[in-house]
Design a protein around this motif. Structure first.
Motif, PDB file in Angstrom:
ATOM      1  N   THR A   2     -19.165 -37.604 -76.136  1.00  0.00           N
ATOM      2  CA  THR A   2     -19.274 -38.538 -77.261  1.00  0.00           C
ATOM      3  C   THR A   2     -20.289 -38.005 -78.252  1.00  0.00           C
ATOM      4  O   THR A   2     -21.309 -37.466 -77.871  1.00  0.00           O
ATOM      5  CB  THR A   2     -19.719 -39.928 -76.767  1.00  0.00           C
ATOM      6  OG1 THR A   2     -18.802 -40.387 -75.794  1.00  0.00           O
ATOM      7  CG2 THR A   2     -19.783 -40.916 -77.909  1.00  0.00           C
ATOM      8  N   THR A  89     -13.683 -39.712 -80.458  1.00  0.00           N
ATOM      9  CA  THR A  89     -14.777 -40.026 -79.537  1.00  0.00           C
ATOM     10  C   THR A  89     -15.490 -41.330 -79.872  1.00  0.00           C
ATOM     11  O   THR A  89     -15.958 -42.029 -78.972  1.00  0.00           O
ATOM     12  CB  THR A  89     -15.809 -38.882 -79.527  1.00  0.00           C
ATOM     13  OG1 THR A  89     -16.295 -38.675 -80.869  1.00  0.00           O
ATOM     14  CG2 THR A  89     -15.184 -37.591 -79.028  1.00  0.00           C
ATOM     15  N   ASP A  90     -15.559 -41.669 -81.164  1.00  0.00           N
ATOM     16  CA  ASP A  90     -16.354 -42.821 -81.574  1.00  0.00           C
ATOM     17  C   ASP A  90     -15.544 -44.082 -81.838  1.00  0.00           C
ATOM     18  O   ASP A  90     -16.111 -45.177 -81.926  1.00  0.00           O
ATOM     19  CB  ASP A  90     -17.159 -42.487 -82.839  1.00  0.00           C
ATOM     20  CG  ASP A  90     -18.196 -41.404 -82.595  1.00  0.00           C
ATOM     21  OD1 ASP A  90     -18.283 -40.914 -81.455  1.00  0.00           O
ATOM     22  OD2 ASP A  90     -18.907 -41.031 -83.543  1.00  0.00           O
ATOM     23  N   GLN A  93     -11.330 -43.731 -78.452  1.00  0.00           N
ATOM     24  CA  GLN A  93     -11.617 -43.706 -77.026  1.00  0.00           C
ATOM     25  C   GLN A  93     -12.374 -44.947 -76.555  1.00  0.00           C
ATOM     26  O   GLN A  93     -12.062 -45.490 -75.491  1.00  0.00           O
ATOM     27  CB  GLN A  93     -12.359 -42.420 -76.670  1.00  0.00           C
ATOM     28  CG  GLN A  93     -11.449 -41.193 -76.771  1.00  0.00           C
ATOM     29  CD  GLN A  93     -12.177 -39.887 -76.598  1.00  0.00           C
ATOM     30  OE1 GLN A  93     -13.187 -39.806 -75.911  1.00  0.00           O
ATOM     31  NE2 GLN A  93     -11.661 -38.836 -77.233  1.00  0.00           N
ATOM     32  N   HIS A 107     -11.827 -35.350 -72.867  1.00  0.00           N
ATOM     33  CA  HIS A 107     -11.667 -35.047 -74.283  1.00  0.00           C
ATOM     34  C   HIS A 107     -11.938 -33.576 -74.556  1.00  0.00           C
ATOM     35  O   HIS A 107     -12.919 -33.001 -74.079  1.00  0.00           O
ATOM     36  CB  HIS A 107     -12.640 -35.905 -75.095  1.00  0.00           C
ATOM     37  CG  HIS A 107     -12.712 -35.547 -76.542  1.00  0.00           C
ATOM     38  ND1 HIS A 107     -11.982 -36.213 -77.504  1.00  0.00           N
ATOM     39  CD2 HIS A 107     -13.437 -34.610 -77.209  1.00  0.00           C
ATOM     40  CE1 HIS A 107     -12.254 -35.689 -78.690  1.00  0.00           C
ATOM     41  NE2 HIS A 107     -13.130 -34.712 -78.538  1.00  0.00           N
TER      42      HIS A 107
END
Length: 489
Positions: A2, A89-90, A93, A107
């Protein structure tokens, strides 16, 4: 994995359904960079049925309409290009994980998707979800022909993430599913919605009193004045992607003669590239080079280097899609006075059959689930999360790009001047929105085929007649290759 990315606030968008329907123009799957690499993978045939039968599947229920197995990880690959991978990622997910906390997400971000994944496809060990974009993009058509791409019908028929009474397919702008469809089967999710045009340095234009040209004659006048000030009038994406100049070329030709010329190109009709309107448009771009109006040395530059010089004020006009504002955000941030805007391509003639406001726009940025994935249902569920209202709005806020989700612009503030001007261009275009298909139907026709021909035209190594001949040769090769499945419209 992340990481945090600063989000950019943006101004309000109209979300009327009629307007969104105008956005739904079928056509090429294009993203930030649109080169294609032929797939080296093999497979398909009878093995596909066996693979489907062996798919891990959880219990189908109202809360789990796709039967996602909760004990299997989901492996995803995101193209780390113009949009970056922070939106995954932000935004996407966390949305997925909130509903499925026990499913691990593996990822990966990659610049060269084919370089990372072709060997895995050849070994029948692909990931569960692929953002297939960029100059290292795999040949999706070949993958589909080889039986290596999963049918997405179940995804589009499934209840949407936000409202179980509405199927996923009804949450998308019309035409978005069709663009990823081959022979009646949907294989690709085209998530971003891109507006194409000529992007220009509004700060320089305003400071010098240069008008935004509406005809090609006006464009040449403005270019002469810009050059007199010691600034390059035009830049394009260099040796990496001269095909970006095909976009204004074909758009201007279509305004002049009508969309039938695009149908002829898509259908591989003999002589389509030699149409007089296409010749005239090609001559206009060739003439820019003859007059010295391209940035010096651009023909040998990498595309990001060329765009970066434009964003730093060394050129005024640049062809691109609406991703460019995010793609060049770092360069743009170096000059707080820099403001970019988008303009429709000028009219080549006063007797053009389509209005100045005509633009090209399409859903693009392709995502697919491999047929041989370990967890294809997990991959489709990840797509369902992306298509949530929260996922779509977050994407727009972070990367300054529209999505194919109906109404997802509602409440999103667009402070980014480039995207705001693209929105205005869409409103002005109304129903006059065009697109073409050959770039997704026949990837190698675009790159290296037409791409190399256009590069020669722009640098003066080929004149218009030679360019037409080379384009016709490329189309003929595709037309006569019986191994390539033909599409038509």
């Amino acid at each position: 994995m992340t990481h945090r990315t600063t989000r950019t606030p943006q101004s309000a968008l109209s979300t009327r359904r009629r307007f969104l329907q105008q956005l739904a123009i079928g056509g090429a799957v294009v993203g930030p960079g649109s080169a294609f690499l032929a797939s080296c993978a093999t497979g398909g045939g009878d093995d596909d049925d066996d693979a489907a039968a062996e798919e891990p599947q959880g219990e189908v229920s109202e809360d789990n309409p796709l039967g996602v197995p909760t004990d299997q990880p989901v492996e995803i690959y995101i193209f780390d290009g113009g949009f970056g991978d922070g939106y995954a990622t932000d935004i996407h997910q966390p949305i997925f994980s909130e509903r499925w906390p026990d499913i691990e997400i593996n990822h990966h971000a990659a610049v060269d998707i084919a370089g990372e994944l072709q060997a895995r496809f050849a070994a029948n060990e692909p990931p569960d979800f692929v953002n297939n974009s960029g100059d290292g993009q795999m040949d999706t058509s070949q993958l589909i022909s080889d039986g290596l791409v999963h049918d997405l019908t179940e995804l589009f028929d499934a209840p949407s993430w936000d409202d179980p009474s509405v199927p996923v397919r009804d949450t998308l702008v019309p035409g978005a599913i069709e663009m990823g469809t081959r022979d009646g089967t949907p294989y690709v999710l085209n998530y971003a919605f891109t507006v194409f045009g000529i992007w220009y340095n509004k700060t320089l234009m305003d400071e010098n009193g240069w008008p935004v040209p509406t005809t090609w004659a006006e464009m040449l006048d403005v270019c002469a004045d810009i050059a007199d000030h010691g600034i390059a009038p035009w830049v394009y994406q260099g040796v990496t992607a001269p095909r970006y100049m095909n976009w204004p070329l074909l758009t201007m030709a279509t305004k002049l003669a009508g969309p039938e010329i695009l149908v002829a190109i898509d259908n591989l009709e003999e002589g389509a590239w030699g149409h007089e309107a296409i010749r005239e448009s090609a001559h206009a771009l060739w003439d820019l080079g003859q007059k010295g109006y391209y940035l010096e040395g651009v023909e040998g530059m990498e595309f990001r280097d060329a765009q970066g010089l434009w964003a730093r004020g060394e050129a005024v006009f640049c062809p691109s899609g609406s991703w460019i504002e995010n793609e060049e955000a770092d360069a743009i941030a170096e000059d707080e006075t820099f403001e970019l805007a988008m303009m429709p391509e000028p009219l080549l003639s006063d007797d053009a059959v389509m209005p100045l406001e005509t633009i090209r726009a399409t859903a693009g940025e392709p995502y697919f689930v491999p047929a041989q994935a370990n967890n294809p249902r997990g991959g489709m569920e990840y797509m369902r999360a992306m298509l949530s209202m929260e996922g779509a709005r977050g994407f727009t806020e972070m990367v300054t790009s529209f999505t194919s989700v109906l109404g997802s612009s509602e409440g999103v503030e667009i402070a980014a001047p480039g995207l705001s001007s693209a929105q205005a261009a869409l409103n002005a275009a109304g129903e006059n929105v065009i697109n073409w298909f050959y770039t997704s139907w026949y990837p190698t026709m675009e790159n290296p085929g037409i791409d190399q021909a256009t590069g020669a035209l722009l640098r003066g190594a080929a004149d218009v007649d030679e360019w037409v001949e080379r384009c016709e040769d490329v189309a003929r090769e595709i037309r006569e290759d019986d191994s390539i499945t033909k599409q038509s419209r």
